[in-house]
Design a protein around this motif. Structure first.
Motif, mmCIF file in Angstrom:
data_model
loop_
_atom_site.group_PDB
_atom_site.id
_atom_site.type_symbol
_atom_site.label_atom_id
_atom_site.label_comp_id
_atom_site.label_asym_id
_atom_site.label_seq_id
_atom_site.Cartn_x
_atom_site.Cartn_y
_atom_site.Cartn_z
ATOM 1 N N ASP A 10 0.822 -1.265 0.112
ATOM 2 C CA ASP A 10 -0.117 0.062 -0.149
ATOM 3 C C ASP A 10 0.924 1.231 -0.097
ATOM 4 O O ASP A 10 0.398 2.242 -0.210
ATOM 5 C CB ASP A 10 -1.022 -0.012 1.252
ATOM 6 N N ASP A 11 1.946 1.215 0.243
ATOM 7 C CA ASP A 11 3.161 2.528 0.203
ATOM 8 C C ASP A 11 3.550 2.522 -0.843
ATOM 9 O O ASP A 11 4.860 3.205 -1.053
ATOM 10 C CB ASP A 11 3.829 2.326 1.478
ATOM 11 N N ASP A 12 3.561 1.496 -1.949
ATOM 12 C CA ASP A 12 4.333 1.442 -3.313
ATOM 13 C C ASP A 12 5.646 0.970 -2.962
ATOM 14 O O ASP A 12 6.586 1.453 -3.969
ATOM 15 C CB ASP A 12 4.060 2.872 -3.841
ATOM 16 N N ASP A 13 5.981 0.106 -1.975
ATOM 17 C CA ASP A 13 7.230 -0.504 -1.713
ATOM 18 C C ASP A 13 7.118 -1.876 -2.426
ATOM 19 O O ASP A 13 6.203 -2.531 -2.305
ATOM 20 C CB ASP A 13 7.509 -0.593 -0.344
ATOM 21 N N LEU A 14 8.415 -2.183 -2.988
ATOM 22 C CA LEU A 14 8.251 -3.718 -3.565
ATOM 23 C C LEU A 14 7.961 -4.845 -2.311
ATOM 24 O O LEU A 14 8.221 -4.578 -1.250
ATOM 25 C CB LEU A 14 9.693 -4.021 -4.298
ATOM 26 N N GLU A 15 7.131 -5.586 -2.731
ATOM 27 C CA GLU A 15 6.648 -6.572 -1.718
ATOM 28 C C GLU A 15 7.159 -8.020 -2.112
ATOM 29 O O GLU A 15 7.606 -8.779 -1.228
ATOM 30 C CB GLU A 15 5.224 -6.380 -1.577
ATOM 31 N N SER A 16 7.084 -8.213 -3.392
ATOM 32 C CA SER A 16 7.575 -9.323 -3.852
ATOM 33 C C SER A 16 7.896 -9.259 -5.389
ATOM 34 O O SER A 16 7.477 -8.596 -5.914
ATOM 35 C CB SER A 16 6.457 -10.748 -3.786
ATOM 36 N N ILE A 17 8.908 -10.215 -5.623
ATOM 37 C CA ILE A 17 9.305 -10.575 -7.034
ATOM 38 C C ILE A 17 9.384 -11.649 -7.557
ATOM 39 O O ILE A 17 9.728 -12.708 -6.665
ATOM 40 C CB ILE A 17 10.736 -9.541 -7.136
ATOM 41 N N SER A 18 8.955 -12.130 -8.585
ATOM 42 C CA SER A 18 8.953 -13.595 -9.179
ATOM 43 C C SER A 18 9.484 -13.578 -10.709
ATOM 44 O O SER A 18 9.331 -12.460 -11.396
ATOM 45 C CB SER A 18 7.450 -13.967 -9.119
ATOM 46 N N PHE A 19 10.394 -14.600 -11.071
ATOM 47 C CA PHE A 19 11.101 -14.504 -12.127
ATOM 48 C C PHE A 19 10.372 -15.919 -12.817
ATOM 49 O O PHE A 19 10.428 -17.011 -12.393
ATOM 50 C CB PHE A 19 12.525 -14.842 -12.002
ATOM 51 N N ALA A 20 9.987 -16.208 -13.940
ATOM 52 C CA ALA A 20 9.491 -17.213 -14.656
ATOM 53 C C ALA A 20 10.645 -17.069 -15.883
ATOM 54 O O ALA A 20 10.910 -16.087 -16.631
ATOM 55 C CB ALA A 20 8.537 -17.013 -15.540
ATOM 56 N N VAL A 21 11.634 -17.813 -15.899
ATOM 57 C CA VAL A 21 12.892 -18.248 -16.640
ATOM 58 C C VAL A 21 12.505 -19.056 -17.689
ATOM 59 O O VAL A 21 12.400 -20.467 -17.538
ATOM 60 C CB VAL A 21 14.042 -18.489 -15.692
ATOM 61 N N HIS A 22 12.565 -18.828 -18.928
ATOM 62 C CA HIS A 22 12.272 -19.758 -20.111
ATOM 63 C C HIS A 22 13.483 -19.912 -20.751
ATOM 64 O O HIS A 22 14.128 -18.885 -21.142
ATOM 65 C CB HIS A 22 11.092 -18.760 -21.183
ATOM 66 N N VAL A 23 13.725 -21.251 -20.859
ATOM 67 C CA VAL A 23 15.240 -21.551 -21.317
ATOM 68 C C VAL A 23 14.935 -22.341 -22.697
ATOM 69 O O VAL A 23 14.169 -23.273 -22.744
ATOM 70 C CB VAL A 23 16.004 -22.279 -20.272
ATOM 71 N N GLU A 36 13.972 -11.243 -2.309
ATOM 72 C CA GLU A 36 14.611 -12.119 -3.610
ATOM 73 C C GLU A 36 13.557 -12.637 -4.315
ATOM 74 O O GLU A 36 12.534 -13.310 -3.818
ATOM 75 C CB GLU A 36 15.718 -13.300 -2.871
ATOM 76 N N ALA A 37 13.840 -12.729 -5.577
ATOM 77 C CA ALA A 37 12.984 -13.390 -6.427
ATOM 78 C C ALA A 37 12.580 -14.841 -6.229
ATOM 79 O O ALA A 37 13.286 -15.709 -5.955
ATOM 80 C CB ALA A 37 13.353 -13.322 -7.993
ATOM 81 N N ASP A 38 11.258 -14.951 -6.379
ATOM 82 C CA ASP A 38 10.778 -16.599 -6.460
ATOM 83 C C ASP A 38 10.876 -16.792 -8.043
ATOM 84 O O ASP A 38 10.583 -16.084 -8.802
ATOM 85 C CB ASP A 38 9.409 -16.822 -5.956
ATOM 86 N N ILE A 39 11.780 -18.121 -8.168
ATOM 87 C CA ILE A 39 12.130 -18.313 -9.470
ATOM 88 C C ILE A 39 11.586 -19.731 -10.283
ATOM 89 O O ILE A 39 11.830 -20.693 -9.392
ATOM 90 C CB ILE A 39 13.864 -18.479 -9.627
ATOM 91 N N ASP A 40 11.059 -19.512 -11.226
ATOM 92 C CA ASP A 40 10.418 -20.670 -11.971
ATOM 93 C C ASP A 40 11.209 -20.871 -13.282
ATOM 94 O O ASP A 40 11.421 -19.939 -13.834
ATOM 95 C CB ASP A 40 8.924 -20.709 -12.193
ATOM 96 N N VAL A 41 11.686 -21.944 -13.689
ATOM 97 C CA VAL A 41 12.426 -21.988 -14.911
ATOM 98 C C VAL A 41 11.605 -22.997 -15.854
ATOM 99 O O VAL A 41 10.990 -23.826 -15.391
ATOM 100 C CB VAL A 41 13.782 -22.544 -14.643
ATOM 101 N N TYR A 42 11.574 -22.731 -17.085
ATOM 102 C CA TYR A 42 10.987 -23.314 -18.242
ATOM 103 C C TYR A 42 11.647 -23.748 -19.294
ATOM 104 O O TYR A 42 11.988 -22.941 -20.139
ATOM 105 C CB TYR A 42 9.439 -22.708 -18.486
#
Length: 132
Positions: free
Chosen positions: A78-91, A122-128
């Motif tokens: 609600d304060d416009d601060d980053l709360e979470s980051i996710s990466f979907a890594v396509h390989v 830190e990013a939650d990372i999924d790789v495809y």
């Protein structure tokens, strides 16, 4: 002398022109003349993680991962601060989950932005694999 020196200038308003070595780019809190700082951070994180992922692959015996694309998503509070980051890594390479897990763990150790962020951001990372 510092290892990294930048110059950030704002003549007026909320846009900032950043000089980093020979490169110049704009970051704008209002998203009018460039990405906002949070978006720029997420893009910088992905831009650091992707080559770290490629190096992690090389260090694990996978010299040719082919094309890699990171789709990054971030949520703000609600304060416009980053709360979470996710990466979907396509390989492009078609590796098994254990191989991707090993490469991801190594990339997390290599990526300097990953190391700089507080743990809960830190990013939650999924790789495809076989993505293209």
């Amino acid at each position: 002398m510092s290892d990294i020196e930048t110059i950030t200038i704002s003549e007026d308003g909320f846009a900032c022109v950043n000089q980093v070595g020979d490169f110049e780019f704009t970051v704008d809190a209002t998203d009018e003349s460039g990405p906002n700082p949070n978006a720029a951070l997420v893009a910088t994180y992905a831009s650091c993680f992707l080559p770290a992922f490629r190096v992690g692959g090389q260090q694990r015996g996978h010299d040719d991962l082919g094309k890699i694309q990171i789709d990054a998503d971030a949520d703000m509070d609600d304060d416009d601060d980053l709360e979470s980051i996710s990466f979907a890594v396509h390989v492009a390479a078609d590796l098994d989950d254990d191989e991707f897990d090993e490469i991801t763990a190594r990339a997390e150790d290599i990526c300097h932005v990953h190391a700089a962020l507080r743990e809960e951001l830190e990013a939650d990372i999924d790789v495809y694999g076989d993505a293209f």
